[in-house]
Structure formats: structure tokens, C-alpha cells
Design a protein around this motif. Structure first.
Motif, short mmCIF file in Angstrom:
data_model
loop_
_atom_site.label_atom_id
_atom_site.label_comp_id
_atom_site.label_asym_id
_atom_site.label_seq_id
_atom_site.Cartn_x
_atom_site.Cartn_y
_atom_site.Cartn_z
N THR A 156 0.84 -1.20 0.00
CA THR A 156 0.00 0.00 0.00
C THR A 156 0.87 1.25 0.00
OG1 THR A 156 -0.08 -0.23 2.40
CG2 THR A 156 -1.98 -1.04 1.19
N ALA A 157 1.99 1.17 -0.72
CA ALA A 157 2.92 2.30 -0.73
C ALA A 157 2.23 3.60 -1.16
CB ALA A 157 4.09 1.99 -1.65
N GLY A 158 1.23 3.49 -2.02
CA GLY A 158 0.57 4.69 -2.54
C GLY A 158 -0.46 5.28 -1.59
N LEU A 159 -0.60 4.70 -0.41
CA LEU A 159 -1.61 5.22 0.53
C LEU A 159 -0.95 5.94 1.69
CD1 LEU A 159 -4.22 2.31 0.98
CD2 LEU A 159 -4.53 4.44 -0.26
N SER A 160 -1.62 6.98 2.18
CA SER A 160 -1.13 7.65 3.39
C SER A 160 -1.38 6.73 4.58
CB SER A 160 -1.89 8.95 3.58
OG SER A 160 -3.24 8.66 3.85
N LEU A 161 -0.73 7.03 5.71
CA LEU A 161 -0.88 6.19 6.90
C LEU A 161 -2.36 6.10 7.31
CD1 LEU A 161 0.45 4.50 9.11
CD2 LEU A 161 0.63 6.60 10.47
N ARG A 162 -3.03 7.27 7.25
CA ARG A 162 -4.45 7.31 7.65
C ARG A 162 -5.28 6.38 6.76
NH1 ARG A 162 -7.97 10.70 5.60
NH2 ARG A 162 -10.00 10.74 6.60
N ARG A 163 -5.06 6.48 5.45
CA ARG A 163 -5.80 5.62 4.51
C ARG A 163 -5.45 4.15 4.70
NH1 ARG A 163 -7.98 7.65 -0.43
NH2 ARG A 163 -8.50 5.47 -0.70
N LYS A 164 -4.20 3.88 5.07
CA LYS A 164 -3.79 2.49 5.31
C LYS A 164 -4.58 1.90 6.46
CE LYS A 164 0.82 2.61 3.77
NZ LYS A 164 2.21 2.80 3.92
N VAL A 165 -4.62 2.67 7.57
CA VAL A 165 -5.33 2.18 8.75
C VAL A 165 -6.80 1.94 8.43
CG1 VAL A 165 -6.07 2.82 11.09
CG2 VAL A 165 -3.73 3.30 10.35
N ILE A 166 -7.41 2.91 7.71
CA ILE A 166 -8.83 2.76 7.35
C ILE A 166 -9.03 1.52 6.49
CG2 ILE A 166 -10.72 3.82 6.04
CD1 ILE A 166 -9.66 6.56 6.93
N SER A 167 -8.14 1.31 5.52
CA SER A 167 -8.25 0.16 4.62
C SER A 167 -8.20 -1.16 5.38
CB SER A 167 -7.11 0.15 3.61
OG SER A 167 -7.45 0.91 2.51
N TYR A 168 -7.22 -1.26 6.28
CA TYR A 168 -7.08 -2.50 7.05
C TYR A 168 -8.32 -2.73 7.91
CZ TYR A 168 -2.34 -3.93 5.87
OH TYR A 168 -1.25 -4.40 5.21
N ALA A 169 -8.79 -1.65 8.58
CA ALA A 169 -9.92 -1.79 9.50
C ALA A 169 -11.19 -2.18 8.74
CB ALA A 169 -10.13 -0.47 10.25
N LEU A 170 -11.45 -1.53 7.60
CA LEU A 170 -12.67 -1.85 6.86
C LEU A 170 -12.60 -3.25 6.26
CD1 LEU A 170 -13.47 1.54 5.08
CD2 LEU A 170 -14.53 0.56 7.11
N ALA A 171 -11.40 -3.64 5.82
CA ALA A 171 -11.24 -4.99 5.27
C ALA A 171 -11.51 -6.02 6.37
CB ALA A 171 -9.83 -5.18 4.70
N PHE A 172 -10.97 -5.75 7.55
CA PHE A 172 -11.15 -6.66 8.68
C PHE A 172 -12.64 -6.77 9.04
CE2 PHE A 172 -11.38 -7.53 13.26
CZ PHE A 172 -10.64 -8.70 13.32
N LYS A 241 -10.80 11.18 -4.97
CA LYS A 241 -12.17 11.64 -4.70
C LYS A 241 -12.76 10.93 -3.48
CE LYS A 241 -11.17 12.81 -8.85
NZ LYS A 241 -10.02 12.23 -9.56
N ALA A 242 -11.95 10.12 -2.82
CA ALA A 242 -12.47 9.41 -1.65
C ALA A 242 -12.59 10.38 -0.48
CB ALA A 242 -11.52 8.28 -1.27
N ASN A 243 -13.65 10.23 0.32
CA ASN A 243 -13.76 11.04 1.54
C ASN A 243 -14.47 10.22 2.60
OD1 ASN A 243 -16.56 11.18 1.07
ND2 ASN A 243 -16.25 12.89 -0.33
N SER A 244 -14.65 10.81 3.78
CA SER A 244 -15.16 10.01 4.90
C SER A 244 -16.60 9.57 4.68
CB SER A 244 -15.03 10.78 6.21
OG SER A 244 -15.55 12.07 6.03
N ASN A 245 -17.31 10.24 3.75
CA ASN A 245 -18.65 9.79 3.40
C ASN A 245 -18.66 8.34 2.93
OD1 ASN A 245 -20.47 11.67 3.90
ND2 ASN A 245 -20.43 12.65 1.88
#
Ligand SMILES: Nc1nc2c(ncn2[C@@H]2O[C@H](COP(=O)(O)OP(=O)(O)O)[C@@H](O)[C@H]2O)c(=O)[nH]1
Ligand SMILES: [Mg+2]
Length: 405
Positions: A156-172, A241-245
Motif C-alpha cells: 500500500t505504498a501509494g496510501l497515506s498512513l491514515r488511509r492504510k489504517v482505514i483500509s485494514y480496518a474496513l477490510a477486517f 475523490k475518496a472522503n469520509s462519506n
């Protein structure tokens, strides 16, 4: 190259423009690449060039589904004319812009090839992975291959730390909720995947927001699924274009998916409750009104409430599974099961009360619930069973390197 340009209506109600290269215009594509775009003007050219290079040897069509407010559609038309790929553009009018997921579904409806690849238009999904996905599908005999950022070897090199955490959490979270459908998938929210077109019905999909793969996986039970690691790259140009919505929409989507996978059972139970009322009324009517012995009334009342339940099950619970011409057969099966269930309740009650020492009132409820589930299983699996089209073998295709895939 003498590129022709025409407007068409390949997708109902859609504004579809096509740029056909002379080379491929008459050939059936082997691969459809669907790219949703919103303001990706600077990325279209490099994307088309890298898709072309990566899929050499395959007849490939690229379908852009565009909701831009900049000049992306004009760039797609221009680049499409100069690309040897068959490039189509579905430029959605303002009133049809209903999010990324539904844009992808529109692309699926327009796709013509046996294999369909969905990918982002900003080069975060490297086109060089496309032939690997196709190769993997054949090598593992699977009908959907997800490109995963989260499995070993991916990144996930192309993701910021915040986006990484969100990605892992939502995947989980989604793997927890849909553990059965996602047991082979580490990254159910990736937007990069390839599947056999005949295994996914666009009419079954109602994604909200970004997350289309989750919808595809949960609503397409016939898929055989695998995944392949890939490195999620930096965005080439433009902005995310991703946002918290999107997280809120994902929760709504997950709720709807989990409810709808239980929808038949819930409806069956609701019908069962109305049947109980009908049964009681008939029992009273036959016994009090016509002076029949209550055992005789009970048998007659069961026939009445079963007919009532059948009508509702046929027209509501399993309405999309009706097969013409077999109505009488279903009615007969249903009445047999219901009368059989009635006969089973006696021994079941004795078993609970005498053998397991369950209180007789609890035993009564337990037997009702168990028989309801049993009746549901028989209705779902046998009487109104889903008709499944047989999976036809696909012809092997010759891949990018000329090897047989
Ligand atoms: N058609 C369409 N495409 C969209 C929409 N929102 C985003 N996209 C495209 O979907 C892909 C992924 O979006 P992006 O903003 O890069 O999301 P991120 O990678 O999660 O940051 C890109 O190709 C976008 O241009 C939309 O509302 N409609
Ligand atoms: Mg992106």
C-alpha cells in the motif's frame, strides 16, 4: 490509422461514443477493461498506452464510464482515436451520476468480452498486473481474481498512513461480517479485479459509493474466487475523490447486503406468522360455526392456512424463482411438506418433553421454530430452488507472451 467515430446506444439510455480502430472493430474482444473516471484528464493517455502494452496479443476493449466535470471526456475521445485498442466512452449525464460503484455496473452492462477487468483510471492499479490476473484465473481455475494490496507480496505504498489504517480496518470488518463469502479474500475493498462476465449479473448489484467488489462477491454465489498480490502505486496525476462519506456508505451497503442475504428467510417467517392467524380463525370457525370435532377442524384449518401460505410464498417470498408451468407441482410439494410437518410435531414434542425434560410450553415453541426452519430449507432448496445455468468451459486464449494461458 483511419479511425472511425460514431455515436451509438449500446447501453440503454446511455450516451455511448465509440472509437474503433480499423484493426479490431469487427473482432469480438477477449478482454473488457472497465475504467470509472472522474476528472482524470492527465491520466487517460498514459493509462491507455500502458494497457495496450500490457495486453498485446489480446483483443482488448477499454470502457470508460465518466462522471467528470473537466475535459476528461474530450481527452478520452481524442486518445481513443489514436489507440489501437477499442475504446468506448459512457459519458453519464448529470442526473445519472450515482457514484463510482454504479458507474462500474454500467460498464459491466456494456462489456462484450468473456473476461472483464475493473481498474482505477489514475494508474494506482498498474496495468501490467492485468495479464497476471488473467493468467492466474486460468492457472487456478477460478472465475474471479482480486488484486490484493493487503496480502503477502502486495503493498500500500501509494496510501497515506491514515488511509492504510482505514483500509485494514474496513477490510477486517467486512471479512468478519461476510466470513463465508470472503474467506479467500484479504482485500474485499480493492477496486482492481478480473472476473468471468457470465458469472456476475449486473442486475443483482446495487453498490453504494466506492466498494463494488464486496457487492460482486456477496451477490454472485457461483464465483470461484482467488487473489493475487500487487503494489498499490502513487496516483499519477489529479486528486483522490475518496472522503469520509465513503465509510458511511460502506456501512449502509454492508447492512443491506447482510439483510438481503437473509431476506427470503425473513419473508418466509412473516408469512408463517400470518398463516398462524389464518389457522386459528379457521379452527374456531369449523369448530364453533360448523360444530366439527376439533381434530377434524385442525386438519381442515391446516389445509386452509397452508393454501394461504403457499399463495404468499409463491407471489412474494420466492417471487423471482417461479418457473412457469410447475405451479401445481410446487403446490403439491408444499402441501405435502406442511402436512408432514404437522405429523412430525407430535413425536418431536414427546422427544423434547420426555427425553430432554424440556417444559412442554418451551418444547411447543421449539418444535414450531424447528419445523419452520425445516420447512424453509425444503422450500428454499427444493420447491423454489434457484435455477443455476451450467458453467460452460471457455476457450483458452493466447496471452501476451504468446503462451497458452
Ligand atoms: N465514474 C466515476 N468515477 C469515479 C467517481 N469517483 C471516483 N471515480 C474514479 O474511481 C477511481 C478511484 O477513485 P480515487 O479518487 O482515485 O479513489 P482512491 O484511489 O480510493 O483515492 C478513479 O479512476 C476515479 O477517477 C465517480 O463518482 N464516478
Ligand atoms: Mg486512486
Amino acid at each position: 490509422m483511419d479511425a472511425s467515430f460514431r455515436s451509438g446506444s449500446e447501453v440503454s439510455g446511455a450516451e455511448v461514443t465509440k472509437q474503433h480502430s480499423a484493426e479490431h472493430s469487427l473482432l469480438q474482444p477477449q478482454l473488457s477493461v472497465i475504467v470509472p473516471t472522474r476528472n482524470e484528464a492527465k491520466n487517460v493517455g498514459p493509462l491507455l498506452e500502458r494497457v495496450r502494452a500490457a495486453t498485446q496479443g489480446l483483443i482488448t476493449e477499454v470502457i470508460f464510464v465518466d462522471d467528470s466535470t473537466d475535459n476528461t471526456p474530450a481527452v478520452i475521445e481524442d486518445e481513443g482515436k489514436h489507440s489501437p485498442l477499442e475504446v468506448s466512452l459512457i459519458a453519464r449525464p448529470l442526473e445519472r451520476r450515482n457514484g463510482l460503484g454504479k458507474a462500474v455496473v454500467e460498464g459491466m452492462r456494456a462489456a462484450k468480452a468473456d473476461w472483464v477487468c475493473v481498474m482505477d483510471g489514475d494508474l494506482q492499479h498498474p496495468p501490467e498486473v492485468i495479464p497476471q490476473l488473467l493468467h492466474h484465473a486460468y492457472a487456478t481455475n477460478t472465475t474471479l481474481v482480486a488484486a490484493s494490496r493487503l496480502t503477502e507480496g502486495g503493498g500500500t505504498a501509494g496510501l497515506s498512513l491514515r488511509r492504510k489504517v482505514i483500509s485494514y480496518a474496513l477490510a477486517f470488518g467486512s471479512r468478519l461480517v461476510f466470513s463465508k463469502q470472503l474467506r479467500k479474500i484479504t482485500d474485499p475493498l480493492t477496486g482492481f479485479f478480473l472476473f468471468r462476465r457470465d458469472m456476475v449479473n449486473p442486475d443483482d448489484l446495487q453498490p453504494e459509493g466506492f466498494k463494488i467488489l464486496l457487492e460482486v462477491l456477496v451477490r454472485s454465489p457461483r464465483l470461484r474466487v482467488s487473489e493475487l498480490p500487487f503494489e498499490f502505486a502513487e496516483r499519477n496525476a489529479g486528486e483522490s475523490k475518496a472522503n469520509s462519506n465513503e465509510a458511511v456508505k460502506l456501512f449502509r451497503q454492508m447492512l443491506r447486503l447482510s439483510l438481503s442475504s437473509q431476506a427470503h428467510l425473513l419473508r418466509f417467517m412473516a408469512v408463517g406468522l400470518t398463516g398462524l392467524v389464518v389457522n386459528t380463525l379457521l379452527l374456531a370457525l369449523f369448530t364453533e360455526g360448523f360444530g366439527l370435532l376439533y381434530i377434524v377442524s385442525a386438519i381442515l384449518a391446516t389445509q386452509g392456512s397452508s393454501l394461504w401460505n403457499f399463495a404468499l410464498t409463491e407471489t412474494w417470498v420466492f417471487r423471482e424463482r417461479r418457473e412457469d408451468g410447475r405451479l401445481f407441482h410446487r403446490l403439491l410439494s408444499y402441501m405435502t411438506v406442511n402436512n408432514g410437518a404437522l405429523l412430525l410435531r407430535g413425536p418431536l414434542l414427546v422427544f423434547f418433553v420426555s427425553w430432554l425434560s424440556v417444559h412442554y410450553l418451551a418444547a411447543n415453541v421449539l418444535s414450531l421454530v424447528m419445523l419452520m426452519l425445516l420447512r424453509y430449507l425444503i422450500a428454499d432448496r427444493l420447491i423454489w430452488k434457484k435455477s443455476v445455468a451450467p458453467e460452460l468451459p471457455l476457450a483458452p486464449i493466447t496471452g501476451v507472451t504468446g503462451e497458452k494461458l
